[in-house]
Design an enzyme around this catalytic site. Structure first.
Site, short mmCIF file in Angstrom:
data_model
loop_
_atom_site.label_atom_id
_atom_site.label_comp_id
_atom_site.label_asym_id
_atom_site.label_seq_id
_atom_site.Cartn_x
_atom_site.Cartn_y
_atom_site.Cartn_z
CE LYS A 99 45.00 -15.70 -4.13
NZ LYS A 99 44.10 -16.50 -4.92
CE LYS B 163 38.40 -21.60 -2.82
NZ LYS B 163 37.14 -21.58 -3.55
CE LYS C 112 47.54 -24.03 -6.50
NZ LYS C 112 46.83 -24.04 -5.25
P1 TYM Z 1 38.94 -19.64 -7.36
O1 TYM Z 1 38.00 -20.75 -7.05
O2 TYM Z 1 40.26 -19.62 -6.70
O3 TYM Z 1 38.26 -18.27 -7.06
C1 TYM Z 1 36.97 -18.00 -7.59
C2 TYM Z 1 36.81 -16.55 -7.91
O4 TYM Z 1 37.03 -15.76 -6.75
C3 TYM Z 1 38.03 -14.79 -7.02
N1 TYM Z 1 38.84 -14.58 -5.84
C4 TYM Z 1 39.19 -13.37 -5.39
N2 TYM Z 1 38.92 -12.15 -5.84
C5 TYM Z 1 39.42 -11.11 -5.15
N3 TYM Z 1 40.16 -11.25 -4.02
C6 TYM Z 1 40.46 -12.47 -3.53
N4 TYM Z 1 41.16 -12.58 -2.42
C7 TYM Z 1 39.98 -13.61 -4.23
N5 TYM Z 1 40.07 -14.94 -4.03
C8 TYM Z 1 39.38 -15.53 -5.03
C9 TYM Z 1 38.86 -15.35 -8.15
O5 TYM Z 1 39.50 -14.34 -8.86
C10 TYM Z 1 37.81 -16.06 -8.96
O6 TYM Z 1 37.16 -15.16 -9.82
N6 TYM Z 1 40.56 -20.98 -11.82
C11 TYM Z 1 39.45 -20.36 -11.13
C12 TYM Z 1 38.12 -21.06 -11.37
C13 TYM Z 1 37.80 -21.21 -12.80
C14 TYM Z 1 37.37 -20.19 -13.69
C15 TYM Z 1 37.21 -20.80 -14.93
C16 TYM Z 1 37.10 -18.83 -13.53
C17 TYM Z 1 37.90 -22.35 -13.51
N7 TYM Z 1 37.52 -22.12 -14.82
C18 TYM Z 1 36.79 -20.08 -16.07
C19 TYM Z 1 36.67 -18.12 -14.63
C20 TYM Z 1 36.51 -18.75 -15.88
C21 TYM Z 1 39.76 -20.41 -9.66
O7 TYM Z 1 40.46 -21.25 -9.19
O8 TYM Z 1 39.11 -19.51 -8.93
#
Ligand code: TYM
Length: 326
Positions: free
Chosen positions: A194, A197, A111
């Site tokens: 990967k 967004k 970031k």
């Molecule tokens: P975020 O919002 O970026 O993504 C949400 C979930 O989707 C999964 N993911 C993917 N899995 C496989 N391939 C991809 N290309 C891909 N893109 C996204 C992420 O691994 C995630 O599981 N920090 C987290 C949100 C969060 C969270 C938590 C998750 C906040 N608190 C506590 C678990 C437990 C996040 O930004 O995910």
């Protein structure tokens, strides 16, 4: 009984990476464990969304959770910001989180590179807030994609530090979970990395069919195999991976064989991938439309979810304060 927690940042719509990396497992796990699935609207603040867009994203993510099959009668579904215990636990945990270790987290360094003008303290302490999300319900299983592995390793550090410092065996260690299999990494359409967004390489569950076709037809490939059995290039392998998520395994084998004998036509592969993605998202889109029209239902899910989640979060916070000497 192991408790399950996971969430998704509310920064727009869900893409195939979110679905296959996380939501698909939420739906399966809700039948087997006590589950808490939330919308991470505090985490979304690190990129400074406009209030109206934050509100719209939260609604959209909730609607898509439900459209994908998360059942609020089985799992507790709620908004992160509806649990005041989360920011309080986050503040308490911050006292035991060191700036040096937080600065070393690869997602933070990433970031700093990508948004040098907005390196806010929330980005630095992002893994602490994530830890609070998970341990507020004393969860040990966290269904996430591969990209979240390091955050959960941090969470285990914080948990062990807390237990050790206060001489308790209070919080269980949280582990990423994918039914005993490797964590999923869904690739994007741009040939590397990967699906994400912020990468502009994503297919969203709510994309129009024409948009999905266009995105896939434009996906990066290579100039084609020049000799039999040459190694598959990353961009083409990514298309195989995407196809394997939505189509029968024989179809992936078919294209792999065509690549190996140099007869592959990327146009055909992309057309087939697009049609398979469309049949996969069609029923989800149908439910998105239905649920999205029902404001009363959406409000009810959030109100009841917050009530149920707070039973658990308030108990944990009470005990944590006691342990810490308040
Ligand atoms: P975020 O919002 O970026 O993504 C949400 C979930 O989707 C999964 N993911 C993917 N899995 C496989 N391939 C991809 N290309 C891909 N893109 C996204 C992420 O691994 C995630 O599981 N920090 C987290 C949100 C969060 C969270 C938590 C998750 C906040 N608190 C506590 C678990 C437990 C996040 O930004 O995910």
């Amino acid at each position: 009984m192991e408790i399950v927690v996971s969430g998704i940042r509310s920064t727009g719509q869900l893409h195939l990476g979110n679905y296959f990396g996380a939501v698909k497992n939420f739906v399966r796990m809700q039948h087997e464990h006590p589950c808490y699935f939330f919308i991470a609207n505090y985490h979304a603040l690190t990129t400074h969304p406009e209030p109206a867009s934050l509100r719209a994203s939260v609604r959209q993510v909730l609607v898509e959770y439900l459209a994908c099959g998360i059942d609020p009668e089985k799992a507790v579904v709620y908004l992160q910001s509806d649990l005041p215990e989360i920011p309080e636990l986050y503040m308490l945990l911050n006292m035991h989180a060191y700036v040096g270790e937080l600065e070393k987290v690869p997602t933070f360094k990433d970031k700093v590179r990508k948004q040098p003008n907005n390196v806010n303290a929330g980005l630095l302490t992002y893994p602490v807030l994530m830890t609070a999300d998970v341990i507020i319900h004393k969860a040990s299983r966290v269904p996430v994609g591969k990209d979240q592995e390091q955050h959960l390793e941090m969470a285990r550090n914080f948990v062990n530090r807390f237990n050790h410092f206060y001489g308790v065996d209070y919080f269980p260690e949280p582990y990423p979970y994918n039914f005993g299999q490797e964590l999923v990494k869904v690739p994007g359409l741009d040939g590397s990395g990967k699906m994400g967004k912020s990468e502009g390489n994503a297919i969203y569950l709510s994309d129009d069919p024409a948009v999905i076709r266009k995105k896939i037809m434009r996906a990066v490939t290579d100039t084609g195999p020049t000799e039999p059995n040459s190694p598959v290039s990353e961009p083409v392998n990514n298309l195989f991976t995407l196809l394997s998520l939505v189509a029968a395994p024989e179809r992936v084998d078919f294209y792999k064989a065509a690549y190996a004998d140099c007869s592959i036509r990327y146009g055909d592969l992309k057309k087939e991938l697009a049609e398979e993605v469309l049949s996969f998202v069609a029923p989800i889109q149908e439910r998105i439309r239905e649920i999205s029209a029902d404001d009363a239902y959406i409000r009810k899910v959030l109100t009841e979810g917050a009530e149920k989640a707070r039973l658990s979060s308030s108990k944990t916070l009470r005990e944590v304060r006691e342990i810490m000497g308040f």
